[in-house]
Design a protein around this motif. Structure first.
Motif, mmCIF file in Angstrom:
data_model
loop_
_atom_site.group_PDB
_atom_site.id
_atom_site.type_symbol
_atom_site.label_atom_id
_atom_site.label_comp_id
_atom_site.label_asym_id
_atom_site.label_seq_id
_atom_site.Cartn_x
_atom_site.Cartn_y
_atom_site.Cartn_z
ATOM 1 N N GLY A 31 1.400 -8.723 9.166
ATOM 2 C CA GLY A 31 1.548 -9.854 7.938
ATOM 3 C C GLY A 31 2.361 -9.330 6.768
ATOM 4 N N TYR A 32 3.142 -8.191 6.977
ATOM 5 C CA TYR A 32 4.008 -8.123 5.717
ATOM 6 C C TYR A 32 5.010 -9.027 5.512
ATOM 7 C CZ TYR A 32 2.646 -3.012 6.685
ATOM 8 O OH TYR A 32 1.690 -2.099 6.883
ATOM 9 N N GLU A 33 5.182 -9.308 4.094
ATOM 10 C CA GLU A 33 6.198 -10.430 3.971
ATOM 11 C C GLU A 33 7.483 -9.739 3.641
ATOM 12 O OE1 GLU A 33 4.174 -12.812 0.895
ATOM 13 O OE2 GLU A 33 3.876 -14.298 2.749
ATOM 14 N N ILE A 38 10.411 1.324 -1.457
ATOM 15 C CA ILE A 38 10.736 2.537 -0.629
ATOM 16 C C ILE A 38 11.304 2.229 0.531
ATOM 17 C CG2 ILE A 38 8.656 3.246 0.173
ATOM 18 C CD1 ILE A 38 10.709 5.786 -1.579
ATOM 19 N N GLN A 39 10.756 1.044 1.315
ATOM 20 C CA GLN A 39 11.263 0.678 2.421
ATOM 21 C C GLN A 39 12.650 0.041 2.358
ATOM 22 O OE1 GLN A 39 8.019 -2.117 3.453
ATOM 23 N NE2 GLN A 39 6.735 -0.266 3.914
ATOM 24 N N THR A 40 13.013 -0.526 1.299
ATOM 25 C CA THR A 40 14.137 -1.276 1.206
ATOM 26 C C THR A 40 15.296 -0.248 1.187
ATOM 27 O OG1 THR A 40 13.167 -3.078 -0.058
ATOM 28 C CG2 THR A 40 15.675 -2.634 -0.401
ATOM 29 N N THR A 58 1.311 8.101 -1.767
ATOM 30 C CA THR A 58 0.520 6.997 -0.804
ATOM 31 C C THR A 58 0.405 5.777 -1.583
ATOM 32 O OG1 THR A 58 -0.941 8.833 0.255
ATOM 33 C CG2 THR A 58 -1.821 6.423 0.177
ATOM 34 N N GLY A 59 0.788 4.612 -1.012
ATOM 35 C CA GLY A 59 0.390 3.313 -1.580
ATOM 36 C C GLY A 59 1.872 2.605 -1.963
ATOM 37 N N THR A 60 2.866 3.300 -1.735
ATOM 38 C CA THR A 60 4.337 2.977 -1.703
ATOM 39 C C THR A 60 4.741 2.128 -0.501
ATOM 40 O OG1 THR A 60 5.303 5.073 -1.155
ATOM 41 C CG2 THR A 60 4.961 4.433 -3.701
ATOM 42 N N GLY A 61 4.040 2.352 0.522
ATOM 43 C CA GLY A 61 4.295 1.919 1.947
ATOM 44 C C GLY A 61 5.361 2.866 2.410
ATOM 45 N N LYS A 62 5.124 4.236 2.277
ATOM 46 C CA LYS A 62 5.928 5.149 2.987
ATOM 47 C C LYS A 62 5.897 5.437 4.335
ATOM 48 C CE LYS A 62 2.770 8.975 1.590
ATOM 49 N NZ LYS A 62 2.411 9.263 3.025
ATOM 50 N N THR A 63 4.505 4.977 4.915
ATOM 51 C CA THR A 63 4.542 5.436 6.583
ATOM 52 C C THR A 63 5.433 4.301 7.261
ATOM 53 O OG1 THR A 63 2.131 5.719 5.836
ATOM 54 C CG2 THR A 63 2.963 5.408 8.054
ATOM 55 N N ALA A 64 5.492 3.035 6.538
ATOM 56 C CA ALA A 64 6.178 1.911 7.367
ATOM 57 C C ALA A 64 7.711 2.430 7.108
ATOM 58 C CB ALA A 64 5.978 0.730 6.733
ATOM 59 N N VAL A 258 -2.223 -9.418 -3.525
ATOM 60 C CA VAL A 258 -2.501 -8.732 -2.539
ATOM 61 C C VAL A 258 -1.452 -8.379 -1.826
ATOM 62 C CG1 VAL A 258 -4.990 -9.343 -2.245
ATOM 63 C CG2 VAL A 258 -3.256 -10.663 -1.252
ATOM 64 N N ARG A 259 -1.513 -7.514 -0.721
ATOM 65 C CA ARG A 259 -0.336 -7.043 0.084
ATOM 66 C C ARG A 259 0.019 -7.951 1.352
ATOM 67 N NH1 ARG A 259 0.735 -0.783 -0.365
ATOM 68 N NH2 ARG A 259 1.138 -0.688 -2.192
ATOM 69 N N THR A 260 -0.969 -8.724 1.932
ATOM 70 C CA THR A 260 -0.557 -9.328 3.062
ATOM 71 C C THR A 260 -0.954 -10.772 3.065
ATOM 72 O OG1 THR A 260 -2.532 -8.672 4.079
ATOM 73 C CG2 THR A 260 -0.800 -7.276 4.385
ATOM 74 N N PRO A 329 0.036 -2.442 -6.477
ATOM 75 C CA PRO A 329 1.395 -2.779 -6.463
ATOM 76 C C PRO A 329 2.522 -1.621 -5.820
ATOM 77 C CG PRO A 329 0.942 -2.115 -8.677
ATOM 78 C CD PRO A 329 -0.523 -2.358 -7.707
ATOM 79 N N TYR A 330 3.625 -1.778 -5.155
ATOM 80 C CA TYR A 330 4.143 -0.504 -4.647
ATOM 81 C C TYR A 330 4.743 0.573 -5.592
ATOM 82 C CZ TYR A 330 4.011 -3.348 -0.702
ATOM 83 O OH TYR A 330 3.744 -4.128 0.587
ATOM 84 N N ASP A 331 4.952 0.058 -6.910
ATOM 85 C CA ASP A 331 5.609 0.680 -7.797
ATOM 86 C C ASP A 331 5.226 0.243 -9.291
ATOM 87 O OD1 ASP A 331 7.390 -1.304 -8.262
ATOM 88 O OD2 ASP A 331 9.106 -0.409 -7.409
HETATM 89 P P1 AMP Z 1 1.402 3.965 2.639
HETATM 90 O O1 AMP Z 1 1.887 4.114 1.490
HETATM 91 O O2 AMP Z 1 2.212 4.057 3.612
HETATM 92 O O3 AMP Z 1 0.094 4.627 2.773
HETATM 93 O O4 AMP Z 1 0.909 2.377 2.556
HETATM 94 C C1 AMP Z 1 0.118 1.666 1.895
HETATM 95 C C2 AMP Z 1 -0.585 0.393 2.516
HETATM 96 O O5 AMP Z 1 0.568 -0.674 2.042
HETATM 97 C C3 AMP Z 1 -0.926 0.218 3.919
HETATM 98 O O6 AMP Z 1 -2.162 -0.409 3.848
HETATM 99 C C4 AMP Z 1 0.081 -0.540 4.340
HETATM 100 O O7 AMP Z 1 -0.197 -1.471 5.531
HETATM 101 C C5 AMP Z 1 0.677 -1.375 3.469
HETATM 102 N N1 AMP Z 1 1.989 -1.825 3.392
HETATM 103 C C6 AMP Z 1 3.146 -1.094 3.775
HETATM 104 N N2 AMP Z 1 4.272 -1.744 3.462
HETATM 105 C C7 AMP Z 1 4.083 -3.082 3.425
HETATM 106 C C8 AMP Z 1 4.570 -4.308 3.164
HETATM 107 N N3 AMP Z 1 5.887 -3.998 3.195
HETATM 108 N N4 AMP Z 1 4.142 -5.405 2.921
HETATM 109 C C9 AMP Z 1 2.646 -5.073 3.071
HETATM 110 N N5 AMP Z 1 1.769 -4.387 3.026
HETATM 111 C C10 AMP Z 1 2.611 -3.075 3.222
#
Ligand code: AMP
Length: 578
Positions: A31-33, A38-40, A58-64, A258-260, A329-331
């Motif tokens: 469900g990521y939109e 950081i992913q871009t 943590t929280g920026t989506g760094k894992t993905a 929300v994120r998803t 938010p991511y940032d």
């Molecule tokens: P992280 O910073 O890797 O710990 O990720 C924080 C949270 O953001 C986790 O719950 C991820 O599932 C979620 N997340 C990461 N990337 C996205 C994205 N592109 N869209 C929505 N949620 C995301």
């Protein structure tokens, strides 16, 4: 040594980043939109084979940001270890492994193994021997495996150091060197770290090849004068927290971020069930439906919209008094953007933010970049909620009581006669009717609050890395899985004490922003103890327990008399369970 790449605000969709179709399908399923900043930035670099340093917390989506491109690049048909991710703690290792598994859900030949202390080594080794392509490990335990099987990492092509600064803080430098030496030089290395002290730059210089550097925007942002507040909450308590806050916040219209997609639906459904006029807005919602939702929010048919950032883009409704950041938010830039939707047209605006323990650092970044404090608020308790309900009912009735032309005078006479009751009896009956479904006594409100759900082992927000130190090898040590910080559930069977230790208690806990490593640090520094002298540390919502040596306890406690942790007095006392 490194090349800086500036943050690029333009957002390319996931399907333009060159990711593998199976990975794209998995992203859709979770469900990521759209990619986070950081992913871009990271995905194209990793896809192109560059080494990379990512400065992100943590929280920026760094894992993905690293998992998606690496999974896209591995050879799924080769059954051998290709990816190694090193993480400072077992908890993070498990989270990263789970994330890899969900992103590899459409790649049936890909297997992931988590290697950490406190679990038998046999099955972990077997999973590697069986050809798991992705190993997620804590350094200490991995070194144990290496000492038995030096060739374990000889096929690794992708190495990720996650939360590298934390690994160094926990004393893993030597282990990291051993691991680097056990790996082929021909590999792609990605390093993520919240901070980049000299020690991290040193590692990068030695072990990364011409790394590209990526970081989230940290330009100072100007924020309109909006009243901002945050509440610390565990991820699985968010719905409860939202429901309670909505009771006490005086809002006209609200947008919740929300994120998803799934979260927009889940939260909107939870609020609707409580009688709120709410709709979900996400990228799957057709344009005409989206416009209908926005119109309804404008004219008051709806009061709350739960949206993803993508779906809320361009949404401009002057009625919005509250922005609720349900997911972080991511940032900071995105935070400023989100909260700018309130306080329009000279109105007062309020911005609320839910922060899970792991995201505390992100909050600090937001405060630094915006140059403003985001005040902490506490979860409204039953008393506050009851007061708010009574206030609302009073406000609702006040104009009606004053209405001299109330057309119901005859009806009142008819009903009191018909029911053979006084006007007071009738008023009580009408109150019972109007307040149906909502308690108006303290007891009633307390009973209404959902029981705080126990937090599962796989919750992503458990802040329990501290204090474990090098105990990731397992065995004794502060192996405290399943026994800490379960929001709200304070009573649990005490664990057996280690020999010669007694339990001490402080009234500081999660809600005070205390993590195990803060307690450990304070006691080590000011108590002059060795690490071994400190036993298990348990952080709970409103207090914490620390195991300390019985011998010399009084003098230790007196040394710690004035110690402060997270800005508050530690006041450690011997704790006696009865
Ligand atoms: P992280 O910073 O890797 O710990 O990720 C924080 C949270 O953001 C986790 O719950 C991820 O599932 C979620 N997340 C990461 N990337 C996205 C994205 N592109 N869209 C929505 N949620 C995301």
């Amino acid at each position: 040594m490194t090349q800086e790449i500036e943050n690029t605000p333009a957002i390319a969709p996931f399907n333009t980043l060159g990711l593998h179709p199976s990975v794209l399908a998995a992203i859709t399923a979770v469900g990521y939109e759209e990619p986070s900043p950081i992913q871009t930035q990271s995905i194209p670099l990793i896809m192109a084979g560059h080494d990379m340093i990512g400065q992100a917390q943590t929280g920026t989506g760094k894992t993905a940001a690293f998992a998606l491109p690496i999974l896209s690049r591995i050879d799924a048909n080769r059954r051998e270890a290709q990816v190694l991710v090193l993480a400072p703690t077992r908890e993070l290792a498990l989270q990263v492994a789970t994330a890899f598994e969900s992103f590899a859900a459409q790649m049936p030949t890909v297997n992931v193994v988590a290697i950490y202390g406190g679990a038998p080594m046999g099955p972990q080794l077997k999973a590697i021997r069986n050809g798991a392509q992705v190993i997620v490990a804590t350094p200490g335990r991995l070194v144990d495996h290496l000492s038995r099987n030096g060739g374990l990492l000889s096929t690794i092509k992708y190495l990720v150091l996650d939360e590298a600064d934390e690994m160094l803080k926990l004393g893993f430098m030597d282990d990291l060197e051993l691991i680097f030496n056990a790996m082929p030089d021909e590999r792609q290395t990605v390093l993520f770290s919240a901070t980049l002290p000299a020690s991290i730059r040193g590692i990068a210089e030695k072990h990364l090849r011409n790394p590209q550097q990526v970081k989230i925007a940290s330009k100072t942002q100007t924020v309109a004068r909006i009243d901002q507040a945050h509440l610390m909450v565990h991820a699985d308590q968010k719905v409860n927290a939202i429901l309670r806050l909505l009771e006490v916040e005086d809002f006209d219209a609200m947008i919740g971020f929300v994120r998803t997609k799934q979260a927009t639906l889940d939260i909107a459904a939870a609020l609707e069930a409580k009688g709120y006029k709410v709709a979900a807005l996400n990228g799957d919602i057709a344009q005409n439906q989206r416009e209908r939702v926005i119109d309804s929010l404008k004219d008051g048919r709806l009061n709350i919209v739960i949206a993803t950032d993508v779906a809320a883009r361009g949404l401009d409704v002057p009625r919005i008094t509250h922005v609720f950041n349900i997911d972080m938010p991511y940032d900071p830039e995105s935070y400023v953007h989100r909260i700018g939707r309130t306080g329009r047209a000279g109105r007062d605006g309020r911005a609320l933010l839910l922060v899970t323990p792991r995201e505390r650092r992100m909050l600090q970044v937001i405060e630094r970049v915006t140059g403003q404090k985001v005040a902490e608020i506490l979860l409204p308790d039953a008393k506050v909620i009851l007061q708010a309900r009574i206030r609302r009912l009073t406000q609702d009735l006040a104009p009606r009581v004053k209405d001299k032309e109330n057309k119901n005078v005859e009806l009142l006479a008819h009903l009191t006669t018909e029911l053979n009751c006084s006007a007071e009896d009738l008023a009580l009956a009408l109150l019972a009717k109007t307040t149906e479904g909502q308690a108006f006594t303290l007891d009633g409100v307390e009973r209404e609050q959902p029981v705080l759900a126990p937090r599962g082992r796989d919750n992503r927000d458990r802040d329990d890395r501290g204090g474990r130190g090098r105990d990731d090898r397992g065995g004794r040590g502060r192996d405290d899985r399943g026994e800490r910080g379960e929001g709200g559930r304070e009573r649990r069977a005490p664990l057996a004490l280690s020999e010669g230790k007694v339990r001490c208690r402080t009234a500081l806990g999660v809600r005070d922003g205390v993590a195990a490593r803060n307690l450990l640090g304070a006691i080590l520094n000011e108590g002059g103890l060795s690490r071994d002298a400190i036993g298990r540390i348990q952080i709970r919502e409103s207090f914490s327990l620390v195991e300390l040596p019985e011998e010399g306890l009084e003098s230790l406690l007196s040394k710690l008399k004035d110690t402060r942790v997270a800005g508050k007095a530690l006041k450690l006392r011997r704790y006696r369970e009865d």
